[in-house]
Design an enzyme around this catalytic site. Structure first.
Site, PDB file in Angstrom:
ATOM      1  N   HIS A   1       9.822 112.988  64.386  1.00 12.11           N
ATOM      2  CA  HIS A   1       9.377 112.704  65.754  1.00 12.11           C
ATOM      3  C   HIS A   1       9.481 113.960  66.603  1.00 12.11           C
ATOM      4  CE1 HIS A   1      13.263 112.783  67.993  1.00 12.11           C
ATOM      5  NE2 HIS A   1      13.784 112.455  66.823  1.00 12.11           N
ATOM      6  N   CYS A   2       8.699 113.981  67.693  1.00 11.57           N
ATOM      7  CA  CYS A   2       8.792 115.059  68.675  1.00 11.57           C
ATOM      8  C   CYS A   2       9.301 114.453  69.975  1.00 11.57           C
ATOM      9  CB  CYS A   2       7.433 115.747  68.850  1.00 11.57           C
ATOM     10  SG  CYS A   2       6.138 114.643  69.421  1.00 11.57           S
ATOM     11  N   ALA A   3       8.909 114.981  71.116  1.00 11.47           N
ATOM     12  CA  ALA A   3       9.451 114.516  72.395  1.00 11.47           C
ATOM     13  C   ALA A   3       8.987 113.104  72.754  1.00 11.47           C
ATOM     14  CB  ALA A   3       9.056 115.478  73.514  1.00 11.47           C
ATOM     15  N   THR A   4       7.781 112.736  72.329  1.00 20.64           N
ATOM     16  CA  THR A   4       7.247 111.427  72.719  1.00 20.64           C
ATOM     17  C   THR A   4       6.622 110.640  71.566  1.00 20.64           C
ATOM     18  OG1 THR A   4       5.106 112.421  73.305  1.00 20.64           O
ATOM     19  CG2 THR A   4       6.731 112.193  75.083  1.00 20.64           C
ATOM     20  N   ARG A   5       6.478 111.248  70.381  1.00 23.95           N
ATOM     21  CA  ARG A   5       5.701 110.607  69.320  1.00 23.95           C
ATOM     22  C   ARG A   5       6.400 110.594  67.975  1.00 23.95           C
ATOM     23  NH1 ARG A   5       1.223 114.796  69.859  1.00 23.95           N
ATOM     24  NH2 ARG A   5       2.809 115.765  71.149  1.00 23.95           N
TER      25      ARG A   5
END
Length: 497
Positions: free
Chosen positions: A26-30
């Site tokens: 995952h990244c910051a939002t996804r």
């Protein structure tokens, strides 16, 4: 902490089960999935989950937009699925193996420049703000804030100091990021970047630009000296006896730093493989910097500088030539957002930086206007889908994100989902681009490409023109979305008021 176990189980089923997930991170939002067979993913089912704000595929990754609570969702997903945690690099490798060569090249370029965006945005905003503080204002009797307000000069100096640090030392950032991407020694990458901008040993690139613009012979000036430019004879010349190499710096240059960084990595690996273990600590970094430095000042740097100048000339012809520039604006305004979907938009970072180094970028204002148009369209969907509380929430949060230059939630959470808002945004973007290009709007550098802060990066003399273009792009996208919602373009997939 909210539990997402039930939705995580449903998501696992919708992506095709554990056996269809090659890796996930995952990244910051996804959530970022590398799927074995993307056709097995049920996008409609995934988007129906209350925690999900949208889905899309980019760079070979199937991405699920969760929002700020993505880390907790990811933790529950790993727990219920039994899938081992993976790094972003693992997912990128798994996804990249399925990509065509053009997308792989763009992905490599993105991985070099995307980590630099926070610094570039900060530097662009600082230069823009400094430019604004120094601009004459009618309200102050054509005096600038620096001239009219005590101590404002010190504040302006501090602000510009930050901006100049970013763009003046840009090669350091680029070589570090390039070497990191190509698995070289990052410390050597930083040293190489410093070598490209080291004052006292290399002529400042901006002074070099002034000499060339004046039509004077740069080689003659550096070898024989010039009182006009304060250059001593041979001060910036490396005399090899049989040939004299001109030591010209690469401040604000992108391509020379990137190509030099790539060369450093391959040279380092070549030397490392052929050096006994006992000598590696001393010999490998020494030989790598010597060989890379020599090749850079002799061949890599000059060739890359020429390519960078050629790139600037091509875009200048396309966007500055009377008549032709409107075609360029129209094409850019209608194609930038689709390029965001594919990830190809990252290629414009290098172009923007190269243009900024030559005095200002006319591309970045068009990018900002495209984002502003997307925010106008998604804001309209907030009012259109009032009866759908989930979509209402997604549209509102996506609007705020887009106002600060982050358009992915807007694109994938609403505009592409219903398509007609996307069409409206493209029209708004194109008209805004035509206005911006018509007034020859120029930005000092890259900034925050959204309605809230984009203007700070625009040179003060073009501020009013940019605001006109911004209002038109936002307003046209907003009203066309409302209009299109009442036509056949709206498939009626969500209940409306």
């Amino acid at each position: 902490m909210k539990s997402y176990q039930d939705e995580a189980k449903k998501l696992l089923n919708f992506v095709g089960g554990k056996e269809n997930v090659a890796s996930v991170t995952h990244c910051a939002t996804r959530l970022r999935f590398a799927l074995v067979d993307e056709a097995k993913a049920d996008s409609k089912g995934i988007q129906a989950l209350s925690a999900v704000k949208g889905t899309f595929t980019n760079a070979g990754q199937f991405q699920v937009i969760i929002g700020n609570d993505v880390a907790n969702f990811y933790k529950d997903f790993i727990g219920v699925s039994g899938i081992e945690t993976a790094s972003k690099e693992d997912v990128k490798k798994a996804a990249m193996s399925k990509q065509p060569i053009l997308q792989r090249m763009v992905a490599h370029l993105a991985e070099i420049f995307v980590p630099l965006i926070p610094a570039l945005v900060a530097g662009g905003l600082m230069l823009g703000l400094g430019n604004f503080l120094g601009a004459p204002l009618k309200a102050l009797g054509e005096k600038s804030l620096v001239e009219a307000v005590p101590y404002m000069a010190s504040l302006s100096k501090f602000i510009v100091w930050i901006g100049v640090a970013v763009f003046g030392m840009l090669p350091v950032l680029v070589t570090w990021s390039t070497v990191k991407k190509f698995k070289g020694n990052e410390a050597l990458g930083i040293v190489l970047g410093l070598m490209l901008v080291l004052t006292g040993f290399m002529l400042n690139a901006y002074v070099y630009g002034n000499i060339v613009s004046a039509g004077e012979n740069i080689r003659d000036i550096l070898i024989n000296g010039s009182d006009k430019y304060g250059i001593k004879p041979g001060e910036y010349v490396l005399d090899l006896g049989f040939y004299k190499i001109l030591m010209i710096g690469y401040q604000a240059q992108v391509l020379p730093a990137m190509f030099a960084g790539i060369a450093l990595c391959y040279i380092q690996k070549f030397i490392d493989k052929r050096t006994p273990e006992v000598l590696k600590t001393v010999w490998v970094p020494f030989a790598t910097l010597v060989i890379t430095g020599f090749l850079t000042i002799l061949f890599i740097g000059p060739v890359a500088r020429y390519l960078g100048d050629l790139l600037v000339k091509i875009f200048t012809v396309l966007f500055q030539t009377p008549g032709l520039k409107y075609l360029g604006a129209l094409l850019f305004g209608t194609t930038y957002a689709p390029l965001v979907i594919t990830g190809l938009h990252h290629t414009f970072i290098a172009v923007d930086l190269q243009l900024a180094a030559s005095g200002g970028t006319f591309i970045w204002p068009l990018i900002a206007l495209s984002n502003i148009a997307q925010s106008g369209a998604v804001f309209a969907t907030y009012f259109i889908y009032k009866k759908d509380k989930k979509q209402e929430s997604v549209s509102l949060s996506a609007t705020v994100s887009a106002w600060f230059g982050i358009t992915e939630p807007a694109l994938f959470g609403a505009n592409l989902k219903y398509m007609y808002p996307f069409y409206a945004a493209l029209i708004g973007s194109a008209v805004g681009a035509l206005i911006s290009t018509g007034f020859n709007v120029i930005a000092s550098g890259i900034g925050v490409g959204g309605l809230a802060l984009a203007f700070l990066s625009i040179k003060s003399e073009y501020m009013i023109a940019f605001w006109i273009a911004s209002i038109v792009a936002f307003g046209l996208a907003f009203f066309l979305t409302i209009l299109f919602s009442k036509t056949k373009l709206n498939k009626g997939s969500v209940t409306q008021e």
